[in-house]
Motif scaffolding. Structure first.
Motif, PDB file in Angstrom:
ATOM      1  N   ARG A 133      57.535  75.245  12.072  1.00 48.39           N
ATOM      2  CA  ARG A 133      56.559  76.249  12.479  1.00 48.39           C
ATOM      3  C   ARG A 133      57.216  77.242  13.451  1.00 48.39           C
ATOM      4  O   ARG A 133      57.905  76.844  14.381  1.00 48.39           O
ATOM      5  CB  ARG A 133      55.346  75.616  13.145  1.00 48.39           C
ATOM      6  N   GLY A 134      57.040  78.527  13.171  1.00 46.20           N
ATOM      7  CA  GLY A 134      57.577  79.572  14.037  1.00 46.20           C
ATOM      8  C   GLY A 134      58.997  79.998  13.713  1.00 46.20           C
ATOM      9  O   GLY A 134      59.539  80.884  14.359  1.00 46.20           O
ATOM     10  N   VAL A 135      59.620  79.361  12.714  1.00 44.07           N
ATOM     11  CA  VAL A 135      60.995  79.687  12.325  1.00 44.07           C
ATOM     12  C   VAL A 135      60.981  80.120  10.861  1.00 44.07           C
ATOM     13  O   VAL A 135      60.438  79.416  10.009  1.00 44.07           O
ATOM     14  CB  VAL A 135      61.934  78.461  12.514  1.00 44.07           C
ATOM     15  N   ASP A 136      61.566  81.276  10.575  1.00 47.26           N
ATOM     16  CA  ASP A 136      61.548  81.794   9.206  1.00 47.26           C
ATOM     17  C   ASP A 136      62.487  81.053   8.261  1.00 47.26           C
ATOM     18  O   ASP A 136      62.181  80.876   7.090  1.00 47.26           O
ATOM     19  CB  ASP A 136      61.924  83.283   9.179  1.00 47.26           C
ATOM     20  N   GLU A 137      63.646  80.633   8.755  1.00 47.51           N
ATOM     21  CA  GLU A 137      64.660  80.028   7.898  1.00 47.51           C
ATOM     22  C   GLU A 137      64.257  78.625   7.463  1.00 47.51           C
ATOM     23  O   GLU A 137      63.763  77.833   8.249  1.00 47.51           O
ATOM     24  CB  GLU A 137      66.020  79.969   8.609  1.00 47.51           C
ATOM     25  N   VAL A 138      64.521  78.333   6.194  1.00 46.11           N
ATOM     26  CA  VAL A 138      64.231  77.017   5.644  1.00 46.11           C
ATOM     27  C   VAL A 138      65.210  75.992   6.226  1.00 46.11           C
ATOM     28  O   VAL A 138      66.385  76.286   6.425  1.00 46.11           O
ATOM     29  CB  VAL A 138      64.274  77.054   4.093  1.00 46.11           C
ATOM     30  N   LYS A 139      64.706  74.805   6.503  1.00 49.72           N
ATOM     31  CA  LYS A 139      65.542  73.725   7.053  1.00 49.72           C
ATOM     32  C   LYS A 139      66.122  72.836   5.959  1.00 49.72           C
ATOM     33  O   LYS A 139      67.224  72.320   6.093  1.00 49.72           O
ATOM     34  CB  LYS A 139      64.736  72.861   8.023  1.00 49.72           C
ATOM     35  N   ALA A 140      65.357  72.641   4.877  1.00 52.38           N
ATOM     36  CA  ALA A 140      65.816  71.797   3.773  1.00 52.38           C
ATOM     37  C   ALA A 140      65.003  72.148   2.528  1.00 52.38           C
ATOM     38  O   ALA A 140      63.859  72.587   2.631  1.00 52.38           O
ATOM     39  CB  ALA A 140      65.634  70.317   4.102  1.00 52.38           C
ATOM     40  N   VAL A 141      65.629  71.957   1.373  1.00 52.53           N
ATOM     41  CA  VAL A 141      64.938  72.118   0.093  1.00 52.53           C
ATOM     42  C   VAL A 141      65.243  70.889  -0.742  1.00 52.53           C
ATOM     43  O   VAL A 141      66.404  70.529  -0.927  1.00 52.53           O
ATOM     44  CB  VAL A 141      65.375  73.396  -0.654  1.00 52.53           C
ATOM     45  N   GLY A 142      64.187  70.261  -1.218  1.00 52.40           N
ATOM     46  CA  GLY A 142      64.340  69.053  -2.018  1.00 52.40           C
ATOM     47  C   GLY A 142      63.761  69.223  -3.405  1.00 52.40           C
ATOM     48  O   GLY A 142      63.039  70.181  -3.684  1.00 52.40           O
ATOM     49  N   GLU A 143      64.113  68.278  -4.254  1.00 54.37           N
ATOM     50  CA  GLU A 143      63.600  68.268  -5.619  1.00 54.37           C
ATOM     51  C   GLU A 143      63.186  66.846  -5.962  1.00 54.37           C
ATOM     52  O   GLU A 143      63.881  65.893  -5.619  1.00 54.37           O
ATOM     53  CB  GLU A 143      64.682  68.733  -6.589  1.00 54.37           C
ATOM     54  N   ILE A 144      62.054  66.740  -6.626  1.00 57.88           N
ATOM     55  CA  ILE A 144      61.580  65.462  -7.151  1.00 57.88           C
ATOM     56  C   ILE A 144      61.201  65.689  -8.604  1.00 57.88           C
ATOM     57  O   ILE A 144      60.547  66.683  -8.929  1.00 57.88           O
ATOM     58  CB  ILE A 144      60.351  64.928  -6.381  1.00 57.88           C
ATOM     59  N   VAL A 145      61.598  64.757  -9.474  1.00 61.46           N
ATOM     60  CA  VAL A 145      61.166  64.781 -10.866  1.00 61.46           C
ATOM     61  C   VAL A 145      60.290  63.562 -11.099  1.00 61.46           C
ATOM     62  O   VAL A 145      60.703  62.432 -10.825  1.00 61.46           O
ATOM     63  CB  VAL A 145      62.365  64.777 -11.844  1.00 61.46           C
ATOM     64  N   HIS A 146      59.079  63.833 -11.553  1.00 55.49           N
ATOM     65  CA  HIS A 146      58.135  62.776 -11.934  1.00 55.49           C
ATOM     66  C   HIS A 146      58.059  62.699 -13.443  1.00 55.49           C
ATOM     67  O   HIS A 146      58.029  63.733 -14.115  1.00 55.49           O
ATOM     68  CB  HIS A 146      56.713  63.139 -11.472  1.00 55.49           C
ATOM     69  N   VAL A 147      57.995  61.489 -13.966  1.00 52.47           N
ATOM     70  CA  VAL A 147      57.595  61.268 -15.348  1.00 52.47           C
ATOM     71  C   VAL A 147      56.245  60.564 -15.259  1.00 52.47           C
ATOM     72  O   VAL A 147      56.122  59.527 -14.585  1.00 52.47           O
ATOM     73  CB  VAL A 147      58.608  60.409 -16.130  1.00 52.47           C
ATOM     74  N   PHE A 148      55.241  61.146 -15.906  1.00 53.11           N
ATOM     75  CA  PHE A 148      53.920  60.541 -15.896  1.00 53.11           C
ATOM     76  C   PHE A 148      53.842  59.479 -16.982  1.00 53.11           C
ATOM     77  O   PHE A 148      54.223  59.722 -18.126  1.00 53.11           O
ATOM     78  CB  PHE A 148      52.822  61.603 -16.042  1.00 53.11           C
ATOM     79  N   VAL A 149      53.387  58.306 -16.561  1.00 59.39           N
ATOM     80  CA  VAL A 149      53.311  57.160 -17.456  1.00 59.39           C
ATOM     81  C   VAL A 149      51.860  56.726 -17.601  1.00 59.39           C
ATOM     82  O   VAL A 149      51.022  56.983 -16.725  1.00 59.39           O
ATOM     83  CB  VAL A 149      54.174  55.976 -16.961  1.00 59.39           C
ATOM     84  N   ASP A 150      51.569  56.074 -18.724  1.00 59.87           N
ATOM     85  CA  ASP A 150      50.254  55.483 -18.934  1.00 59.87           C
ATOM     86  C   ASP A 150      50.185  54.179 -18.152  1.00 59.87           C
ATOM     87  O   ASP A 150      51.103  53.351 -18.237  1.00 59.87           O
ATOM     88  CB  ASP A 150      50.011  55.215 -20.425  1.00 59.87           C
ATOM     89  N   ARG A 151      49.124  54.010 -17.381  1.00 58.66           N
ATOM     90  CA  ARG A 151      48.975  52.819 -16.545  1.00 58.66           C
ATOM     91  C   ARG A 151      49.023  51.536 -17.378  1.00 58.66           C
ATOM     92  O   ARG A 151      49.622  50.540 -16.974  1.00 58.66           O
ATOM     93  CB  ARG A 151      47.669  52.886 -15.753  1.00 58.66           C
ATOM     94  N   GLU A 152      48.411  51.543 -18.552  1.00 65.11           N
ATOM     95  CA  GLU A 152      48.345  50.330 -19.377  1.00 65.11           C
ATOM     96  C   GLU A 152      49.706  49.870 -19.876  1.00 65.11           C
ATOM     97  O   GLU A 152      49.959  48.675 -19.990  1.00 65.11           O
ATOM     98  CB  GLU A 152      47.405  50.544 -20.559  1.00 65.11           C
ATOM     99  N   THR A 153      50.598  50.814 -20.184  1.00 66.50           N
ATOM    100  CA  THR A 153      51.886  50.452 -20.782  1.00 66.50           C
ATOM    101  C   THR A 153      53.065  50.593 -19.830  1.00 66.50           C
ATOM    102  O   THR A 153      54.109  49.984 -20.048  1.00 66.50           O
ATOM    103  CB  THR A 153      52.169  51.328 -22.016  1.00 66.50           C
ATOM    104  N   GLY A 154      52.924  51.448 -18.804  1.00 68.27           N
ATOM    105  CA  GLY A 154      54.051  51.733 -17.921  1.00 68.27           C
ATOM    106  C   GLY A 154      55.114  52.596 -18.588  1.00 68.27           C
ATOM    107  O   GLY A 154      56.209  52.769 -18.066  1.00 68.27           O
ATOM    108  N   ARG A 155      54.806  53.136 -19.746  1.00 69.32           N
ATOM    109  CA  ARG A 155      55.730  53.974 -20.526  1.00 69.32           C
ATOM    110  C   ARG A 155      55.310  55.435 -20.411  1.00 69.32           C
ATOM    111  O   ARG A 155      54.138  55.723 -20.148  1.00 69.32           O
ATOM    112  CB  ARG A 155      55.713  53.556 -22.003  1.00 69.32           C
ATOM    113  N   PRO A 156      56.242  56.367 -20.622  1.00 67.84           N
ATOM    114  CA  PRO A 156      55.877  57.786 -20.571  1.00 67.84           C
ATOM    115  C   PRO A 156      54.645  58.066 -21.428  1.00 67.84           C
ATOM    116  O   PRO A 156      54.494  57.515 -22.523  1.00 67.84           O
ATOM    117  CB  PRO A 156      57.112  58.498 -21.123  1.00 67.84           C
TER     118      PRO A 156
END
Length: 153
Positions: free
Chosen positions: A107-130
């Motif tokens: 807060r109060g600082v224009d410059e970014v401190k860190a940039v991250g990436e996350i990749v999610h694969v959505f799975v069906d709860r019943e099977t645990g598979r994509p």
């Protein structure tokens, strides 16, 4: 994504913002926020968005996201008692996967401190598979709200 391009990120490059008040315990012995806290914060903004904007209810939703990839690029440090401002966008939206980009600002600082990436694969709860039929409509609709580019499939 080029390191220099990420380093030039600004809050306006993102569609969703969330504040986090750092805690004394977030600092490590080097007097800055420990790297593991960044991952905790990235996961928190993604799941907050999924709950608030995509109708996800983690314990019972028929689909949920599994993290299959994550990383972070660091450009500066932040430490208690600073307030972190997290910013989220979707860079790629597939049939059952999504690539998020998360920026951490102070807060109060224009410059970014860190940039991250996350990749999610959505799975069906019943099977645990994509999810065989892809993400459900509410998830996809909510994620499209912060999508900045669509991949060419």
């Amino acid at each position: 994504m080029a390191y220099g391009e990420l380093k030039n990120r600004r809050r306006k490059d993102y569609g969703y913002l969330l504040e986090y008040r750092t805690r004394w315990s977030d600092n490590d012995m080097y007097d800055h926020m420990n790297n593991s806290i960044y991952n905790f914060l990235y996961d928190s903004i993604v799941n907050t968005y999924l709950i608030e904007e995509c109708g996800l209810h983690p314990p019972t939703s028929p689909q949920y996201g599994l993290v299959v990839h994550s990383h972070s690029d660091f450009f500066g440090s932040i430490a208690f008692p600073a307030v972190a401002e997290l910013a989220l966008r979707v860079n790629k939206l597939g049939k059952s996967s999504v690539t998020y980009e998360i920026a951490l600002f102070e807060r109060g600082v224009d410059e970014v401190k860190a940039v991250g990436e996350i990749v999610h694969v959505f799975v069906d709860r019943e099977t645990g598979r994509p999810a065989a039929k892809g993400m459900n409509g509410d998830l996809k609709e909510g994620l499209r709200k912060i999508l900045v580019q669509q991949s060419k499939l």
